[in-house]
Scaffold this active site. Structure first.
Site, PDB file in Angstrom:
ATOM      1  N   GLU A  10      15.776 -27.443  41.459  1.00  0.00           N
ATOM      2  CA  GLU A  10      17.061 -26.816  41.804  1.00  0.00           C
ATOM      3  C   GLU A  10      18.046 -27.885  42.287  1.00  0.00           C
ATOM      4  O   GLU A  10      17.633 -28.983  42.685  1.00  0.00           O
ATOM      5  CB  GLU A  10      16.851 -25.833  42.968  1.00  0.00           C
ATOM      6  CG  GLU A  10      15.880 -24.729  42.705  1.00  0.00           C
ATOM      7  CD  GLU A  10      16.427 -23.694  41.748  1.00  0.00           C
ATOM      8  OE1 GLU A  10      17.647 -23.482  41.730  1.00  0.00           O
ATOM      9  OE2 GLU A  10      15.617 -23.118  40.996  1.00  0.00           O
ATOM     10  N   LYS A  61       2.708 -20.341  48.927  1.00  0.00           N
ATOM     11  CA  LYS A  61       1.628 -19.941  48.008  1.00  0.00           C
ATOM     12  C   LYS A  61       0.246 -20.052  48.656  1.00  0.00           C
ATOM     13  O   LYS A  61      -0.610 -19.190  48.449  1.00  0.00           O
ATOM     14  CB  LYS A  61       1.701 -20.789  46.738  1.00  0.00           C
ATOM     15  CG  LYS A  61       2.932 -20.456  45.893  1.00  0.00           C
ATOM     16  CD  LYS A  61       3.167 -21.478  44.808  1.00  0.00           C
ATOM     17  CE  LYS A  61       4.391 -21.118  43.984  1.00  0.00           C
ATOM     18  NZ  LYS A  61       4.823 -22.222  43.121  1.00  0.00           N
ATOM     19  N   VAL A  91       1.841 -16.722  42.717  1.00  0.00           N
ATOM     20  CA  VAL A  91       1.080 -17.971  42.711  1.00  0.00           C
ATOM     21  C   VAL A  91       0.702 -18.289  41.272  1.00  0.00           C
ATOM     22  O   VAL A  91      -0.020 -17.517  40.640  1.00  0.00           O
ATOM     23  CB  VAL A  91      -0.215 -17.849  43.566  1.00  0.00           C
ATOM     24  CG1 VAL A  91      -0.971 -19.169  43.572  1.00  0.00           C
ATOM     25  CG2 VAL A  91       0.110 -17.409  44.985  1.00  0.00           C
ATOM     26  N   ASP A 115       7.637 -24.138  49.204  1.00  0.00           N
ATOM     27  CA  ASP A 115       7.149 -23.312  48.097  1.00  0.00           C
ATOM     28  C   ASP A 115       5.610 -23.368  48.040  1.00  0.00           C
ATOM     29  O   ASP A 115       4.943 -22.334  47.944  1.00  0.00           O
ATOM     30  CB  ASP A 115       7.766 -23.834  46.786  1.00  0.00           C
ATOM     31  CG  ASP A 115       7.275 -23.079  45.577  1.00  0.00           C
ATOM     32  OD1 ASP A 115       7.786 -21.976  45.329  1.00  0.00           O
ATOM     33  OD2 ASP A 115       6.357 -23.584  44.882  1.00  0.00           O
ATOM     34  N   THR A 173      13.842 -10.614  43.318  1.00  0.00           N
ATOM     35  CA  THR A 173      15.051 -11.297  43.806  1.00  0.00           C
ATOM     36  C   THR A 173      14.652 -12.694  44.309  1.00  0.00           C
ATOM     37  O   THR A 173      13.468 -12.998  44.430  1.00  0.00           O
ATOM     38  CB  THR A 173      15.735 -10.491  44.946  1.00  0.00           C
ATOM     39  OG1 THR A 173      14.848 -10.405  46.056  1.00  0.00           O
ATOM     40  CG2 THR A 173      16.137  -9.097  44.490  1.00  0.00           C
ATOM     41  N   GLY A 179       2.672 -18.450  38.551  1.00  0.00           N
ATOM     42  CA  GLY A 179       3.433 -17.804  37.458  1.00  0.00           C
ATOM     43  C   GLY A 179       2.529 -16.850  36.698  1.00  0.00           C
ATOM     44  O   GLY A 179       1.996 -15.904  37.264  1.00  0.00           O
ATOM     45  N   GLY A 213      15.763 -29.370  34.352  1.00  0.00           N
ATOM     46  CA  GLY A 213      15.757 -27.957  34.753  1.00  0.00           C
ATOM     47  C   GLY A 213      14.524 -27.570  35.559  1.00  0.00           C
ATOM     48  O   GLY A 213      14.291 -26.394  35.831  1.00  0.00           O
ATOM     49  N   LYS A 232       7.799 -14.660  46.689  1.00  0.00           N
ATOM     50  CA  LYS A 232       6.814 -15.069  47.703  1.00  0.00           C
ATOM     51  C   LYS A 232       7.380 -15.117  49.124  1.00  0.00           C
ATOM     52  O   LYS A 232       6.613 -15.176  50.086  1.00  0.00           O
ATOM     53  CB  LYS A 232       6.162 -16.403  47.344  1.00  0.00           C
ATOM     54  CG  LYS A 232       7.103 -17.536  47.033  1.00  0.00           C
ATOM     55  CD  LYS A 232       6.420 -18.569  46.153  1.00  0.00           C
ATOM     56  CE  LYS A 232       7.373 -19.387  45.332  1.00  0.00           C
ATOM     57  NZ  LYS A 232       8.269 -18.732  44.435  1.00  0.00           N
TER      58      LYS A 232
END
Ligand SMILES: NC(=O)c1ccc[n+]([C@@H]2O[C@H](COP(=O)([O-])OP(=O)(O)OC[C@H]3O[C@@H](n4cnc5c(N)ncnc54)[C@H](OP(=O)(O)O)[C@@H]3O)[C@@H](O)[C@H]2O)c1
Length: 340
Positions: free
Chosen positions: A210, A225, A152, A221, A96, A154, A207, A125
């Site tokens: 956000e 990580k 971390v 973010d 989510t 992807g 893209g 995360k």
């Protein structure tokens, strides 16, 4: 292996696709027959203890916008917590949205699953950045595994590289470019002379960013990580509040140009060496950490091997789904190898 999947967006949806695409080699190569016994989205769930057909679920989602609208298996209104409590499964996959304020809804999903003695694999995360030490203890107490390699880098196996490949060494410090959006913005400011706002708009159009870009540009973010790396790799007991944090919102074109004139590039760097820090820093262009565009890179400095850098795409649905699958395979191997 019975799986409850919570969240069927970019990552969750890609996981359903990947399980379907790799069904045969998962059985042949790893002896795993993943059975999706429940998929939960924000509107409810689809449940079938015998296993939901991935293709069918993807089709329902595409056509009706929610898996709970499946005419046979749909259960509108059920929450993730209810589904975890009421259904048997070996693993809960939590995908989510990230929330670094209170970790919800992922925090409740992960805690409930661990208390119910279900193993957890997550790409989220938020809960880890806020409470990783406590969540690891909860997992250990209940004799289950909590794994999170997709949080971390992807699909890039940054955590696994440090945890396994550097096992015989002693990692002293870590430095990383851990956020593709900010790296893209800083790269465009340096290469095309764009202002911060123009580069941000370009990133949003492509893209990469956000509509509300704060998580990326204010450094949250990246901070989440480095907290995960510090706990998992350096065995530090830290959370988001322990990070000295500065984002890239105030970086000017002039600063970027001045750094470039000295043969360096301005990057949003996360570091863990004593202090845990996230801040814009100049990196020499010839250093392997100096990656451009949306790439991520992490340099581990070890006592004996010195510096080693791992570079890769830091995000993407299928990339991150492959990390979920990697964790799932690891859990399966551990469950059948020994008791915890
Ligand atoms: N995308 C990437 O490349 C990437 C890479 C690494 C890690 N991650 C992390 O992986 C997680 C998932 O990312 P994503 O890109 O798949 O995000 P996403 O596309 O927004 O998907 C999240 C899904 O979870 C659903 N959801 C929200 N609240 C829920 C609830 N209470 N119960 C059940 N489902 C709920 C959302 O439904 P609605 O849309 O209807 O709200 C959405 O379908 C995030 O934590 C993200 O940070 C993503």
């Amino acid at each position: 292996m019975r799986i409850i999947l919570i969240g069927s967006g970019v990552v969750g949806g890609s996981f359903i696709k990947l399980v379907s695409l790799r069904a045969r080699d998962l059985v042949r190569g790893f002896g795993i027959r993943p059975r999706l016994v429940a998929i939960v989205d924000i509107y409810g769930a689809a449940i079938n203890p015998a296993g939901l057909d991935p293709e069918r679920m993807l089709a329902v989602f595409e056509k009706k916008g929610a898996v709970c609208k499946d005419p046979t298996f749909g259960k509108p209104g059920l929450s993730g917590v209810e589904v975890i409590e009421e259904n048997d499964a070996e693993v809960v996959i939590e995908a989510t949205p990230t929330n670094v304020v209170n970790g919800e809804p992922g925090m409740s999903h992960i805690k409930t699953a661990l208390k119910e003695r279900k193993n957890v694999v997550t790409s989220n995360k938020g809960p880890l950045a806020l409470a990783l030490p406590a969540l690891m203890e909860l997992a250990q107490y209940n004799g289950v595994y909590l794994r999170f390699s997709g949080t971390v880098g992807g699909g890039t196996p940054i955590l696994d590289f440090a945890k396994r490949s550097l096992l015989g060494d002693q990692i002293i410090s870590v430095q990383g470019i851990l956020n593709g959006t900010t790296n893209y913005i800083l790269t465009r400011m340096a290469d095309a002379g764009l202002s911060f706002n123009a580069a941000l708009k370009e990133a949003q159009k492509a893209g990469y960013a956000e509509a509300n870009p704060s998580m990326d540009i204010d450094g949250y973010d990246t901070a989440a990580k480095i907290v995960i790396i510090a706990n998992w790799i350096l065995k530090r007991r830290v959370t988001l509040k322990d990070v000295d944090l500065k984002g890239i919102r105030d970086i000017t074109c002039e600063e970027v140009k001045e750094v470039a004139s000295k043969g360096k590039m301005l990057k949003l760097v996360a570091s863990a060496e004593g202090r845990i820090q996230v801040a814009p820093m100049p990196i020499p262009v010839e250093h392997p950490l100096c990656v451009s565009g949306v790439l991520n890179a992490v340099t581990f400095t070890s006592k004996y091997a010195g510096e080693e850098t791992i570079v890769g795409r830091g995000a993407g649905g299928m990339e991150t789904a492959s990390a979920l699958l990697r964790d799932l395979i690891e859990i399966k191997n551990r469950l059948y190898r020994s008791s915890i």
